[in-house]
Write a protein that holds these residues in place. Structure first.
Motif, PDB file in Angstrom:
ATOM      1  N   MET A  37       0.816  -1.217   0.000  1.00  0.00           N
ATOM      2  CA  MET A  37       0.000   0.000   0.000  1.00  0.00           C
ATOM      3  C   MET A  37       0.846   1.262   0.000  1.00  0.00           C
ATOM      4  N   LEU A  38       1.985   1.239   0.698  1.00  0.00           N
ATOM      5  CA  LEU A  38       2.799   2.444   0.830  1.00  0.00           C
ATOM      6  C   LEU A  38       3.707   2.680  -0.366  1.00  0.00           C
ATOM      7  N   TYR A  39       4.093   1.620  -1.061  1.00  0.00           N
ATOM      8  CA  TYR A  39       5.037   1.768  -2.165  1.00  0.00           C
ATOM      9  C   TYR A  39       4.534   2.731  -3.247  1.00  0.00           C
ATOM     10  N   PRO A  40       3.252   2.659  -3.680  1.00  0.00           N
ATOM     11  CA  PRO A  40       2.795   3.616  -4.693  1.00  0.00           C
ATOM     12  C   PRO A  40       2.898   5.068  -4.236  1.00  0.00           C
ATOM     13  N   PHE A  41       2.734   5.325  -2.948  1.00  0.00           N
ATOM     14  CA  PHE A  41       2.888   6.695  -2.450  1.00  0.00           C
ATOM     15  C   PHE A  41       4.345   7.152  -2.538  1.00  0.00           C
ATOM     16  N   ALA A  42       5.277   6.198  -2.405  1.00  0.00           N
ATOM     17  CA  ALA A  42       6.695   6.557  -2.425  1.00  0.00           C
ATOM     18  C   ALA A  42       7.202   6.860  -3.835  1.00  0.00           C
ATOM     19  N   VAL A  43       6.730   6.105  -4.839  1.00  0.00           N
ATOM     20  CA  VAL A  43       7.257   6.268  -6.195  1.00  0.00           C
ATOM     21  C   VAL A  43       6.348   7.100  -7.084  1.00  0.00           C
ATOM     22  N   GLY A  44       5.138   7.418  -6.625  1.00  0.00           N
ATOM     23  CA  GLY A  44       4.231   8.224  -7.425  1.00  0.00           C
ATOM     24  C   GLY A  44       3.216   7.374  -8.171  1.00  0.00           C
ATOM     25  N   PRO A  45       2.328   8.024  -8.909  1.00  0.00           N
ATOM     26  CA  PRO A  45       1.211   7.313  -9.543  1.00  0.00           C
ATOM     27  C   PRO A  45       1.511   6.745 -10.920  1.00  0.00           C
ATOM     28  N   ASP A  46       2.776   6.672 -11.309  1.00  0.00           N
ATOM     29  CA  ASP A  46       3.133   6.164 -12.631  1.00  0.00           C
ATOM     30  C   ASP A  46       2.793   4.674 -12.718  1.00  0.00           C
ATOM     31  N   ALA A  47       1.735   4.355 -13.440  1.00  0.00           N
ATOM     32  CA  ALA A  47       1.257   2.970 -13.510  1.00  0.00           C
ATOM     33  C   ALA A  47       2.283   2.049 -14.162  1.00  0.00           C
ATOM     34  N   ARG A  48       3.006   2.539 -15.163  1.00  0.00           N
ATOM     35  CA  ARG A  48       3.987   1.693 -15.838  1.00  0.00           C
ATOM     36  C   ARG A  48       5.164   1.372 -14.921  1.00  0.00           C
ATOM     37  N   LEU A  49       5.587   2.369 -14.146  1.00  0.00           N
ATOM     38  CA  LEU A  49       6.675   2.138 -13.199  1.00  0.00           C
ATOM     39  C   LEU A  49       6.241   1.157 -12.116  1.00  0.00           C
ATOM     40  N   LEU A  50       5.021   1.318 -11.609  1.00  0.00           N
ATOM     41  CA  LEU A  50       4.520   0.406 -10.581  1.00  0.00           C
ATOM     42  C   LEU A  50       4.447  -1.023 -11.108  1.00  0.00           C
ATOM     43  N   ALA A  51       3.926  -1.170 -12.326  1.00  0.00           N
ATOM     44  CA  ALA A  51       3.798  -2.511 -12.894  1.00  0.00           C
ATOM     45  C   ALA A  51       5.160  -3.145 -13.140  1.00  0.00           C
ATOM     46  N   ARG A  52       6.164  -2.305 -13.512  1.00  0.00           N
ATOM     47  CA  ARG A  52       7.493  -2.831 -13.814  1.00  0.00           C
ATOM     48  C   ARG A  52       8.244  -3.236 -12.556  1.00  0.00           C
ATOM     49  N   THR A  53       8.027  -2.532 -11.471  1.00  0.00           N
ATOM     50  CA  THR A  53       8.782  -2.791 -10.240  1.00  0.00           C
ATOM     51  C   THR A  53       7.977  -3.513  -9.163  1.00  0.00           C
ATOM     52  N   GLY A  54       6.670  -3.649  -9.380  1.00  0.00           N
ATOM     53  CA  GLY A  54       5.815  -4.207  -8.332  1.00  0.00           C
ATOM     54  C   GLY A  54       6.162  -5.625  -7.935  1.00  0.00           C
ATOM     55  N   GLY A  55       6.554  -6.468  -8.906  1.00  0.00           N
ATOM     56  CA  GLY A  55       6.902  -7.849  -8.583  1.00  0.00           C
ATOM     57  C   GLY A  55       8.093  -7.932  -7.652  1.00  0.00           C
ATOM     58  N   ALA A 119      -2.280  -7.401  -3.179  1.00  0.00           N
ATOM     59  CA  ALA A 119      -1.076  -6.586  -3.359  1.00  0.00           C
ATOM     60  C   ALA A 119      -0.827  -6.307  -4.831  1.00  0.00           C
ATOM     61  N   SER A 120      -1.096  -7.289  -5.688  1.00  0.00           N
ATOM     62  CA  SER A 120      -0.888  -7.085  -7.121  1.00  0.00           C
ATOM     63  C   SER A 120      -1.836  -6.036  -7.673  1.00  0.00           C
ATOM     64  N   ALA A 121      -3.054  -5.987  -7.132  1.00  0.00           N
ATOM     65  CA  ALA A 121      -4.002  -4.956  -7.571  1.00  0.00           C
ATOM     66  C   ALA A 121      -3.524  -3.571  -7.139  1.00  0.00           C
ATOM     67  N   LEU A 122      -2.973  -3.460  -5.942  1.00  0.00           N
ATOM     68  CA  LEU A 122      -2.464  -2.175  -5.463  1.00  0.00           C
ATOM     69  C   LEU A 122      -1.277  -1.698  -6.289  1.00  0.00           C
ATOM     70  N   LEU A 123      -0.487  -2.640  -6.795  1.00  0.00           N
ATOM     71  CA  LEU A 123       0.718  -2.292  -7.538  1.00  0.00           C
ATOM     72  C   LEU A 123       0.518  -2.285  -9.046  1.00  0.00           C
ATOM     73  N   GLY A 124      -0.679  -2.618  -9.487  1.00  0.00           N
ATOM     74  CA  GLY A 124      -0.959  -2.602 -10.920  1.00  0.00           C
ATOM     75  C   GLY A 124      -0.276  -3.713 -11.693  1.00  0.00           C
ATOM     76  N   ILE A 125      -0.092  -4.870 -11.072  1.00  0.00           N
ATOM     77  CA  ILE A 125       0.587  -5.988 -11.725  1.00  0.00           C
ATOM     78  C   ILE A 125      -0.415  -6.764 -12.573  1.00  0.00           C
ATOM     79  N   ASP A 126      -0.025  -7.101 -13.799  1.00  0.00           N
ATOM     80  CA  ASP A 126      -0.941  -7.824 -14.682  1.00  0.00           C
ATOM     81  C   ASP A 126      -0.987  -9.304 -14.308  1.00  0.00           C
ATOM     82  N   ALA A 127      -1.920 -10.024 -14.944  1.00  0.00           N
ATOM     83  CA  ALA A 127      -2.189 -11.413 -14.571  1.00  0.00           C
ATOM     84  C   ALA A 127      -0.991 -12.319 -14.833  1.00  0.00           C
ATOM     85  N   GLU A 128      -0.292 -12.123 -15.946  1.00  0.00           N
ATOM     86  CA  GLU A 128       0.844 -12.981 -16.276  1.00  0.00           C
ATOM     87  C   GLU A 128       1.989 -12.779 -15.290  1.00  0.00           C
TER      88      GLU A 128
END
Length: 219
Positions: A37-55, A119-128
């Motif tokens: 939950m806190l990680y998106p607040f730290a790096v900002g709302p960039d969905a592509r960055l979140l999806a790339r680093t969320g895993g 957690a994957s939904a919070l970080l914008g991680i896709d199904a694959e």
């Protein structure tokens, strides 16, 4: 022998999963979800960055969550003389450590895999990516459990053992973290295979290293 194994496993799972002063399995899960939950607040709302680093964030959170119950894994039973009682009943330290590794994994591994879904939904991680993360956690969390129990046995009885065990586990868990997070990149199958191989090595070592450490602490 199977009856003793089952009895020990039921005891350990109940103690680690249901609580006590360490909060049981709930505290690692809450910690894990808090990081997500806190990680998106730290790096900002960039969905592509979140999806790339969320895993990778999920892997780091899983490793840190596995460290939380280390102070309850071995030292309380040594202080209460439980290992002495088990030895009198013909139950070896290696068997107790084997059961403890399984119980530790059951108390945090499957719950973390379930918690990875929200957690994957919070970080914008896709199904694959989530699928690879879940397979990686299934392969890697047994190794984290084995490493945690082994280090807890090695530091049992030492002053500041709980803090020391956490400091020791983090660098020793780096290969699992690298292989697990690396499985999210291209050629992920090799990363998953290396994660599983590292886990198997740790699982093979844990009973003997942990059992020897417990005998030294009892002596």
């Amino acid at each position: 022998m199977s009856g003793r194994f089952s009895a020990l496993l039921r005891r350990d799972v109940a103690r680690l999963l249901l609580g006590g002063r360490g909060g049981g399995a709930l505290l690692p899960i809450l910690f894990f979800l808090s990081v997500a939950m806190l990680y998106p607040f730290a790096v900002g709302p960039d969905a592509r960055l979140l999806a790339r680093t969320g895993g990778g964030v999920i892997w780091v959170a899983a490793m840190l969550a596995a460290i939380l119950p280390l102070d309850r894994l071995v030292e309380p039973d040594i202080e209460q003389g439980m290992f002495d009682q088990w030895a009198l009943r013909g139950i070896s330290e290696e068997m107790v450590i084997t059961v403890r590794v399984l119980a530790h994994w059951l108390s945090f591994g499957p719950p973390l895999m379930l918690a990875a879904l929200p957690a994957s939904a919070l970080l914008g991680i896709d199904a694959e990516t989530l699928r690879i993360v879940e397979i990686g956690l299934l392969a890697g969390t047994p190794g984290l459990a084995a490493l945690g129990v082994t280090v807890a046995a090695l530091t049992a009885g030492l002053r500041g053992g709980a803090a020391l065990s956490g400091l020791l586990v983090i660098p020793m868990a780096v290969p699992l973290l690298i292989f697990g997070a690396g499985s999210l990149s291209l050629g992920g199958e090799s990363g998953l295979a290396l994660t599983a191989a590292a886990s198997l090595v740790l699982l093979a070592i844990a009973p003997f290293a942990g059992g020897a450490a417990v005998r030294a602490a009892r002596g």
